[in-house]
Design an enzyme around this catalytic site. Sequence first.
Site, PDB file in Angstrom:
ATOM      1  N   LYS A  32      58.418  15.547  22.950  1.00 58.88           N
ATOM      2  CA  LYS A  32      58.062  15.551  21.870  1.00 58.88           C
ATOM      3  C   LYS A  32      56.725  16.788  21.823  1.00 58.88           C
ATOM      4  O   LYS A  32      56.870  17.385  20.781  1.00 58.88           O
ATOM      5  CB  LYS A  32      57.191  14.249  22.097  1.00 58.88           C
ATOM      6  N   SER A  33      56.646  17.054  23.326  1.00 61.22           N
ATOM      7  CA  SER A  33      55.687  17.984  22.674  1.00 61.22           C
ATOM      8  C   SER A  33      56.163  19.435  22.503  1.00 61.22           C
ATOM      9  O   SER A  33      55.753  19.946  21.872  1.00 61.22           O
ATOM     10  CB  SER A  33      54.930  18.655  24.526  1.00 61.22           C
ATOM     11  N   GLY A 101      48.500  12.973  17.730  1.00 59.49           N
ATOM     12  CA  GLY A 101      47.529  13.618  18.259  1.00 59.49           C
ATOM     13  C   GLY A 101      48.045  14.831  18.089  1.00 59.49           C
ATOM     14  O   GLY A 101      47.008  15.933  17.290  1.00 59.49           O
ATOM     15  N   ARG A 129      40.177   8.530  16.809  1.00 64.47           N
ATOM     16  CA  ARG A 129      40.629   9.252  18.480  1.00 64.47           C
ATOM     17  C   ARG A 129      40.223  10.658  19.164  1.00 64.47           C
ATOM     18  O   ARG A 129      39.876  11.423  16.949  1.00 64.47           O
ATOM     19  CB  ARG A 129      42.961   9.877  18.216  1.00 64.47           C
ATOM     20  N   SER A 176      43.527  18.107  25.914  1.00 60.01           N
ATOM     21  CA  SER A 176      44.518  19.953  25.906  1.00 60.01           C
ATOM     22  C   SER A 176      44.587  19.963  24.763  1.00 60.01           C
ATOM     23  O   SER A 176      44.738  21.611  24.586  1.00 60.01           O
ATOM     24  CB  SER A 176      44.943  20.153  26.845  1.00 60.01           C
ATOM     25  N   GLN A 177      44.480  19.179  23.942  1.00 60.60           N
ATOM     26  CA  GLN A 177      45.299  19.673  22.001  1.00 60.60           C
ATOM     27  C   GLN A 177      44.618  19.872  22.048  1.00 60.60           C
ATOM     28  O   GLN A 177      44.848  21.156  20.437  1.00 60.60           O
ATOM     29  CB  GLN A 177      45.773  18.326  21.257  1.00 60.60           C
ATOM     30  N   GLU A 319      50.136  11.477  31.006  1.00 59.16           N
ATOM     31  CA  GLU A 319      50.982  11.030  29.705  1.00 59.16           C
ATOM     32  C   GLU A 319      51.581   9.301  30.388  1.00 59.16           C
ATOM     33  O   GLU A 319      52.250   8.588  30.386  1.00 59.16           O
ATOM     34  CB  GLU A 319      51.990  11.562  29.531  1.00 59.16           C
ATOM     35  N   HIS A 346      43.349   7.915  23.589  1.00 58.00           N
ATOM     36  CA  HIS A 346      44.430   7.823  23.302  1.00 58.00           C
ATOM     37  C   HIS A 346      44.780   7.018  21.901  1.00 58.00           C
ATOM     38  O   HIS A 346      44.249   6.456  21.229  1.00 58.00           O
ATOM     39  CB  HIS A 346      46.131   8.453  24.566  1.00 58.00           C
ATOM     40  N   LYS A 416      57.173   5.391  17.576  1.00 56.41           N
ATOM     41  CA  LYS A 416      56.672   7.355  17.765  1.00 56.41           C
ATOM     42  C   LYS A 416      57.254   8.434  18.426  1.00 56.41           C
ATOM     43  O   LYS A 416      56.902   9.277  18.121  1.00 56.41           O
ATOM     44  CB  LYS A 416      54.905   6.563  19.120  1.00 56.41           C
TER      45      LYS A 416
END
Length: 433
Positions: A32-33, A101, A129, A176-177, A319, A346, A416
């Site tokens: 996903k990242s 996110g 969030r 961190s996002q 995570e 989260h 998701k």
Amino acid sequence: MGNPTVTRPPQPWTAPTATEPVTASVRLPGSKSLTARALVLSALATGPSTLAGPLRARDTELMAGALRALGTHVSTSDDERWLVRAHRLVGPAHVDVGLAGTVLRFVPPIAGLAEGRITFDGDPQARRRPLGPLIGALRSLGVRVDAPPTGSLPLTVLGAGRVTGGEVVLDASASSQLVSGLLLVGARFDRGLVVRHVGPPVPSAPHLRMTVQMLRAAGVAVDDTTPDVWAVEPGPLTGRGWEIEPDLSGALPFFAAALVTGGEVTLQGWPHHSAQPIEQLRTLLQRMGGEVTVTAAGLTVRGTGRVHGLDADLSEVSELTPVLTALAMLADSPSRFTGVAHIRGHETDRLAALAREFTALGADLTEAADGLEIRPRPLRGGVFRTYHDHRMAHAAAVAGLAVPGVEVDDVGCTSKTMPEFPALWSALVTNKS
């Protein structure tokens, strides 16, 4: 008049219990990242880009939809190869962030480069969030952002088509996002961007290293030699082919099955050099009793059927906390996990949710401000609530390997990041993979 539509809650999904060691070789969806970052960088590039092996799931579909809304051409008709062509970013547009996110924090900075009004909203839980530091950072860079005093969704970005750039200071200790979202677009700002973090440590540092690595792969000059400071030089981003490796966080439940059952699970398609935190995962699994090897066949985890407890700071790999908690419940000694206070922000407050749901199954654990303390004892079956959080469903599935009658209230939330999870998991446990 017809009868009104009645929305019924989903039927609980009974997590399958393993009756023998799990032995399987599995191919899992892409990260996903990596998929989210590749989509963003491709939308900002000067030429076309492709994503090979991308993740098709709710979060990444929402990201693709957000970029399309701003004018980017994103073709996802081929599951194995997505095509992205950048175009001028324009509004008006509406972005549905869902509960992602990455969309919540990566797209508002892009909207600052668009011309027009871009509105953002998402699932009810998304309004809780953390987003305030990013809103403040964008405003300090001259981007017009209308948002509630709480610094949350819904918000509106009034893009002027360009952002001057410069230096910005923010507290990114919640995610961190908040930093990655700024870095990904910084090269498109007139003067580039310097991001300076001030506050407690930024969690999930491997994700920041992933962002920097991918920016450099797109031709962007990034200086991250000073701790908590990232300097992005202005300049074009190069369109390119992105190879998306399997999702390591999504693979953890499958590896956990090897530990719990004394089996062996191989994740196919694992690269020899990974942008994900494989060394941290390898260390954790080995300390819990597993053997981890990387060969031409993939990444393999073997278990003995005994799981050991451990004391670990999970701040870089937060995570993994839900599934590691489930493993710790089945261990032969206590565990303590620290450094993950930020996962309270989260998809749900993961620490509170894990403590509440595992306690309902008979667990003995203590919720701390930044983690959990777990003292293993026999568990019983029962309904395990997910709170719309895919990682909670993964944790319940792992517990169900050894505890008959664990029922997940909404296994559909795994869409998701891995819509195939229920089918893949059932095939794994019944050794039909």
